[in-house]
Design an enzyme around this catalytic site. Structure first.
Site, PDB file in Angstrom:
ATOM      1  CB  CYS B  23      -0.877  -0.001   1.244  1.00 32.13           C
ATOM      2  SG  CYS B  23       0.091  -0.086   2.738  1.00 32.13           S
ATOM      3  CB  CYS B  26       4.324   0.535   2.701  1.00 28.03           C
ATOM      4  SG  CYS B  26       2.928  -0.567   2.779  1.00 28.03           S
ATOM      5  CG  ASP B 439       5.328 -44.921  -9.443  1.00 29.53           C
ATOM      6  OD1 ASP B 439       4.714 -45.813  -8.842  1.00 29.53           O
ATOM      7  OD2 ASP B 439       4.874 -43.777  -9.645  1.00 29.53           O
ATOM      8  CG  ASP B 639       4.797 -39.390 -10.370  1.00 33.91           C
ATOM      9  OD1 ASP B 639       4.746 -40.459  -9.727  1.00 33.91           O
ATOM     10  OD2 ASP B 639       3.811 -38.854 -10.880  1.00 33.91           O
ATOM     11  CG  ASP B 643       7.008 -42.978  -6.276  1.00 42.65           C
ATOM     12  OD1 ASP B 643       6.613 -44.116  -5.985  1.00 42.65           O
ATOM     13  OD2 ASP B 643       6.503 -42.270  -7.168  1.00 42.65           O
TER      14      ASP B 643
END
Lengths: 122, 754
Positions: B23, B26, B439, B639, B643
């Site tokens: 903002c 700041c 896998d 993946d 695993d």
């Protein structure tokens, strides 16, 4: 001839003592700064200066490398036991954060092992 | 607080990039915090760019800390990007090369004429007062050249000596220094030496310094080429980004893009940071990152990564990773780290290098003593020549370079093919893999299953109701099969209901309550565990499984309600990739938690004969251990989060880059694209790199180890030959060059086309 032979043998003993037996004093890193302990190592003329750094156990600390050596060997620094490697920019600072370490000696060197140093954790 | 050195203090204006300033209010807070620091003269923030410009005599670390103390992140805008670092390195290398070449020419300007003079029979001895005068002049000239062209060797040798270490400078300095000092003794005190030993070696000193400088210069050039892959990766990053700030689109430097910025990418532009598409759709060419040639269609909600190329549409996306967090920055980091790590084969060379120089110095002394004691006349000259030649030929720099140079090229080569190798050890082990576990879901198959069949067992339920119940219960699960059911329900605009008491039972399925009814959804094991009668539906489920579909049972209030089958299509190139692995003699095994019939059906389609099916997630690593116990060197490819333990236990873990971060973190090698061809590519690169390292080590050993006995004069008693120090200097200088050039040869290597 005997004197020359004795000088030769003396030189051999000196080489063995100088390079392998003698343990040079290490530069102590103070632990007052807690985890912000820092030391500057200058990479120049084929050596790390200081090359032997001693620090307390279990304290993370930073090494600020300043490479002033154009030789490509000096371009990277490796800490094989810590699996850390870094490229050092020339004529600039490079800060490397090391983790808190256990007691022991941790070697660091350039790619060709021509520049070498040791971190001694006491 | 850190004590700041003079170098850290900057007496000028510096810019900080501020993160987290959302903002306009700041701005004042940040400016005030900075102005309150002693030494800060002014601080002005540009809210649109989120940068603050500070003038004063204060270190950037202090400024950053002050900003952090009030809750924002800051970084120095002057932090150099990888691109800038590479440019700086190239400029520095160029400068170093030019200075080495200059030093080389100066040294050879003296060395070459002297060498030619000596080759044509010119006397290199000191006999007459005239010769003494001439050689004295040459000696002084040679000293000047040693200073100009060889100063770095002598300073380096002295510094390392003080440091109790010895390096190549030590050998060169000792060798050339010995030759020069001996020659000067001959010139200054000729009568102190026997007539036959009054020989000068100034040409050797000058030539050695010149040739070694030449070798170093050529090495600098060749080294530049070895890091081409990383340069190419860094070159993928965009330099600017067009961000939407205060409803305006502005072009800013890539370093100034903040998290959650909305960024515009137009056709033909590179994606500047990682993000998620918020508006528009396009096709993105990810080939530079993954090696996959086909552009990928991206629409709202899809992730895009920095460095990829926007091909067609203009899109807006939200930045989710910026700066050093982007995928490409992390990849570059990973490749750099791996390039600097050493495979086990390199350790031998390391051990040798560490002891080599002092050992060579000792050999040199021993050789001199042997010549002095047992050599023919003139013993002193022979002793000096052999000691000098041993010192010069033995420089171990080629030995030290042998492994890292090949690793650097090999890892970079793999990265170009979309294979990220984490470290040197993985690179070496990948070349020895004998068994590869794959896998199934997401590795062999797409990992994006779809609902193919719904068989209702209880006629009181409709298909829609079954899908509603199944999707509602599975919405809490992260399993890819669950996602398929939820996606199918969403496609049919089915509204999901809230379930309670959700419980995932690993390797079985899920359990939950919905509107007071108990639901069980999972495999046959789950049904048997709860004593659900399956009657003739087991056969129906088997029939689905034989078609490579995964059947799942749904029971409502302990009564079978339906079977839902989900099929995960096999990746288009899995069959060819598996054949490639089998062709190089690798035992390929499939591992899956899926039921045996489905697993066998998939395995049959892709040509795998060994299948571990119905494996619980926690048992995956046991299967790796089983194969290791059979003596296999196991590669595991997966993946998923489940695993991760198996990936970590395997000798080499290969993660599919499109998979989870956990899998990538646990693996040694990541295949950036989903294709299993990456496995064969990784193994091929790894084998080629290992071969290259072995060639390099052999070459270096030949120069270093085999050269020493010749230099010491082992051939003299048999053939009357003693190696010339100049020849040794040339051999030493070019040994590194040979190694670096051989490593560069690896750049031409191509993993088998597919």
């Amino acid at each position: 001839m005997l004197i020359i032979n004795l000088i030769g043998l003396g030189l051999i003993v000196l080489i063995i003592w100088w390079f392998w037996v003698y343990k040079p004093q290490s530069t102590q890193v103070s632990d007052e700064q807690g985890d912000n302990s820092e030391i500057t190592v200058v990479v120049k003329d084929g050596v790390y200066q200081p090359a032997r750094i001693s620090l307390p156990e279990n304290k993370a600390f930073k090494i600020k490398f300043i490479r002033k050596d154009a030789s490509p060997c000096a371009a990277s620094v490796l800490f094989p036991d810590l699996e850390i490697s870094a490229d050092l920019p020339i004529n600039a600072e490079f800060t490397l954060q090391l983790p808190a370490l256990k007691k022991g000696e941790y070697a660091f060197h350039c790619q060709m092992k021509m520049y070498s140093g040791t971190v001694v954790v006491k | 607080m850190n004590k700041l050195t003079g170098d850290q203090l900057r007496n000028n204006t510096q810019d900080l990039i501020i993160e987290g300033a959302g903002c306009a209010s700041c701005v004042g807070k940040i400016e005030t915090a900075l102005k309150n620091i002693n030494g800060v003269e002014s601080a002005e923030m540009n809210f649109a760019l989120r940068t603050v410009s500070i003038s004063g005599n204060v270190a950037s670390e202090v400024l950053i800390k002050a900003v952090e103390n009030i809750g924002y992140n800051a970084k120095s805008a002057s932090d150099r990007s990888d691109d800038e670092l590479i440019d700086e390195k190239e400029v520095a290398d160029e400068k170093y090369y030019a200075s080495l070449m200059k030093q080389m020419w100066v040294a050879l300007a003296l060395g070459m004429p002297l060498m030619i003079y000596s080759l044509f029979g010119g006397p290199m001895t000191v006999e007459t007062p005239l010769e003494r005068g001439v050689w004295l002049f040459v000696g002084v000239l040679c000293a000047a050249i040693m200073y100009f062209s060889g100063k770095h060797f002598y300073i380096g040798a002295w510094k390392s000596l003080l440091n109790h270490t010895a390096n190549m400078d030590t050998l060169i300095a000792l060798g050339t220094g010995t030759a020069w000092i001996y020659s000067m003794i001959v010139v200054l005190f000729p009568l102190a030496l026997p007539e036959m030993a009054r020989h000068v070696y100034f040409e050797a000193t000058a030539m050695i310094i010149g040739l070694i400088n030449l070798g170093l210069a050529l090495e600098v050039k060749a080294r530049g080429k070895t890091s081409e892959a990383i340069k190419r990766l860094i070159g993928l990053q965009a330099k600017t980004a067009r961000v939407v700030r205060d409803k305006k689109e502005i072009d800013i430097a890539i370093e100034q893009v903040l998290l959650n910025d909305i960024v515009r990418v137009r056709p033909g532009e590179k994606v500047p940071v990682d993000g998620v598409v918020t508006q528009g759709n396009t096709s993105i060419d990810e080939s530079m990152l993954t090696g996959e040639p086909m552009p990928v269609v991206k629409a709202e909600g899809d992730k895009i990564v920095a460095g990829t190329l926007n091909k067609s549409g203009s899109i807006l996306f939200k930045a989710t990773r910026v700066g050093k967090d982007t995928a490409i920055a992390q990849i570059i980091n990973m490749v750099k780290r791996a390039q600097n790590s050493k495979p086990p084969i390199g350790r031998l060379a390391d051990i040798i290098s560490a002891y080599f120089v002092p050992v060579v110095m000792i050999i040199s002394i021993v050789s001199a003593l042997v010549w002095l004691n047992f050599g023919p006349d003139p013993v002193l000259a022979f002793a000096v020549v052999s000691a000098t030649t041993v010192l010069i030929i033995a420089c171990p720099c080629a030995l030290g370079l042998a492994t890292p140079m090949s690793v650097m090229v090999g890892v970079g080569k793999a990265a170009e093919a979309g294979v990220l190798i984490r470290n040197g050890e993985a690179l070496q082990t990948a070349s020895k893999v004998t068994a590869m576990i794959l896998d199934k879901t997401g590795t062999i198959t797409e990992g994006a299953p779809k609902v193919t069949d719904i068989i209702v067992a209880d006629e009181s339920y409709s298909e829609d109701f079954i899908l509603t119940v199944a999707a509602s219960i599975e919405s809490g699960s992260e399993h890819p099969l669950a996602q398929a059911i939820v996606d199918s329900a969403i496609e049919q605009n089915i509204e999901l209901e809230n379930t309670t008491d959700f419980q995932a039972i690993a390797g079985h399925g899920v359990k939950a309550m919905l509107n007071g009814q108990q639901l069980l959804f999972g495999n046959q094991k789950l049904m048997l565990k709860h004593s659900i009668a399956l009657n003739g539906y087991v056969n129906k489920a088997q029939a689905l499984a034989y078609k490579a579909k995964t059947p799942m049972y749904l029971a409502i209030d302990n009564k079978l309600a339906a079977i839902i089958a989900v099929s995960d299509p096999i990746k288009s190139d899995s069959i060819a990739a598996i054949k490639r692995l089998q062709a190089i003699g690798i035992r390929v095994v499939m591992l899956t938690g899926d039921n045996r019939a489905t697993a066998n059906a998939v395995a049959k389609q892709v040509g795998i004969t060994e299948v571990f099916a119905e494996v619980l997630p926690e048992d995956k690593s046991n299967k790796v251990a089983d194969l290791q116990a059979q003596g296999e060197i196991v590669g595991m490819t997966g993946d998923g989060i489940n695993d991760a333990p198996a990936l970590a236990l395997a000798n080499v873990g290969f993660a599919i880059g499109t998979g989870t971060d956990v899998a990538i973190e646990s693996a040694d090698i990541t295949l950036m694209r989903g294709s299993l061809h990456g496995l064969s590519d990784a193994i091929a690169v790894s084998k080629a790199t290992l071969r290259n390292i072995k060639q390099n080590l052999f070459g270096a050993f030949i120069y270093n180890v085999a050269g020493i006995p010749f230099a010491a004069g082992i051939l003299y008693p048999f053939f009357g030959l003693l190696l010339n120090p100049v020849v040794a200097g040339a051999a030493m200088a070019f040994s590194s060059l040979t190694v670096v050039s051989n490593a560069n040869r690896l750049r031409l290597f191509k993993p088998q086309d597919h």
